[in-house]
Design a protein around this motif. Structure first.
Motif, PDB file in Angstrom:
ATOM      1  N   THR A  54       0.804  -1.145   0.095  1.00 11.06           N
ATOM      2  CA  THR A  54       0.052   0.080  -0.313  1.00 11.06           C
ATOM      3  C   THR A  54       0.961   1.318  -0.055  1.00 11.06           C
ATOM      4  OG1 THR A  54      -1.684  -1.223   1.198  1.00 11.06           O
ATOM      5  CG2 THR A  54      -1.501   1.111   1.302  1.00 11.06           C
ATOM      6  N   LEU A  55       0.701   2.181  -0.999  1.00 13.42           N
ATOM      7  CA  LEU A  55       1.574   3.300  -1.197  1.00 13.42           C
ATOM      8  C   LEU A  55       0.687   4.590  -0.958  1.00 13.42           C
ATOM      9  CD1 LEU A  55       3.147   2.086  -4.476  1.00 13.42           C
ATOM     10  CD2 LEU A  55       3.832   1.553  -2.490  1.00 13.42           C
ATOM     11  N   GLY A  56       0.804   5.028   0.432  1.00 11.65           N
ATOM     12  CA  GLY A  56       0.322   6.262   0.864  1.00 11.65           C
ATOM     13  C   GLY A  56       0.996   7.579   0.224  1.00 11.65           C
ATOM     14  N   GLY A  57       0.158   8.452  -0.304  1.00  3.83           N
ATOM     15  CA  GLY A  57       0.650   9.893  -0.745  1.00  3.83           C
ATOM     16  C   GLY A  57       1.040   9.767  -2.119  1.00  3.83           C
ATOM     17  N   VAL A  58       1.159   8.563  -2.920  1.00  2.00           N
ATOM     18  CA  VAL A  58       1.680   8.660  -4.275  1.00  2.00           C
ATOM     19  C   VAL A  58       0.756   9.200  -5.401  1.00  2.00           C
ATOM     20  CG1 VAL A  58       2.460   7.077  -6.242  1.00  2.00           C
ATOM     21  CG2 VAL A  58       3.119   6.516  -3.771  1.00  2.00           C
ATOM     22  N   PRO A 112      -3.671   5.179  -7.860  1.00  3.32           N
ATOM     23  CA  PRO A 112      -4.311   6.024  -6.729  1.00  3.32           C
ATOM     24  C   PRO A 112      -5.611   6.806  -6.897  1.00  3.32           C
ATOM     25  CG  PRO A 112      -2.532   7.224  -7.575  1.00  3.32           C
ATOM     26  CD  PRO A 112      -2.503   5.751  -8.400  1.00  3.32           C
ATOM     27  N   ARG A 113      -6.527   6.832  -6.448  1.00  6.09           N
ATOM     28  CA  ARG A 113      -7.895   7.579  -6.420  1.00  6.09           C
ATOM     29  C   ARG A 113      -8.164   8.181  -5.201  1.00  6.09           C
ATOM     30  NH1 ARG A 113     -11.030   3.056 -10.371  1.00  6.09           N
ATOM     31  NH2 ARG A 113      -9.271   2.888 -11.920  1.00  6.09           N
ATOM     32  N   PRO A 114      -9.049   9.256  -5.682  1.00  4.73           N
ATOM     33  CA  PRO A 114      -9.548  10.143  -4.185  1.00  4.73           C
ATOM     34  C   PRO A 114     -10.145   9.166  -3.183  1.00  4.73           C
ATOM     35  CG  PRO A 114     -10.397  10.955  -6.186  1.00  4.73           C
ATOM     36  CD  PRO A 114      -9.611   9.870  -6.566  1.00  4.73           C
ATOM     37  N   GLY A 115      -9.720   9.201  -2.115  1.00  7.62           N
ATOM     38  CA  GLY A 115      -9.793   8.268  -0.930  1.00  7.62           C
ATOM     39  C   GLY A 115      -9.530   7.064  -0.955  1.00  7.62           C
TER      40      GLY A 115
END
Length: 103
Positions: A21-25, A54-57
């Protein structure tokens, strides 16, 4: 975007996956990571890479999909993926490896 079947089954039988899981990408960084991964032999068959942009939320996610007999190769690819992510300044929020610390 999905580049391979979901973990669970593959044409040759059951598979497992190591999920990142890649947060903030953002989308551009994610596209650059995918470009690097698709050009790197460490991720070639019999491994497969699933990508969820990545998508909103919803955070970006990469999953290394492999058959149980390819676990050693998958772990090596996991280490290579960590290197690729660091090159792009990406922090890995979580990594799930089958058979380690949970279902």
């Amino acid at each position: 975007m999905t580049d391979s079947p979901t973990p669970g089954t593959l044409q040759d039988g059951p598979v497992q996956g190591i999920a990142f899981t890649l947060g903030g990408v953002d989308e551009l960084t994610f596209a650059r990571i995918l470009r690097d991964v698709t050009r790197d032999a460490a991720f070639a068959r019999p491994l497969a890479v699933q990508a969820q942009e990545p998508r909103p939320g919803q955070e970006a996610r990469l999953t290394l999909v492999f058959m149980p007999g390819e676990r050693t190769r998958a772990v090596a690819a996991m280490q290579r993926l960590k290197t690729v992510l660091l090159r792009h300044g990406v922090q890995v929020d979580s990594v799930r490896v089958p058979g380690e610390g949970g279902p």
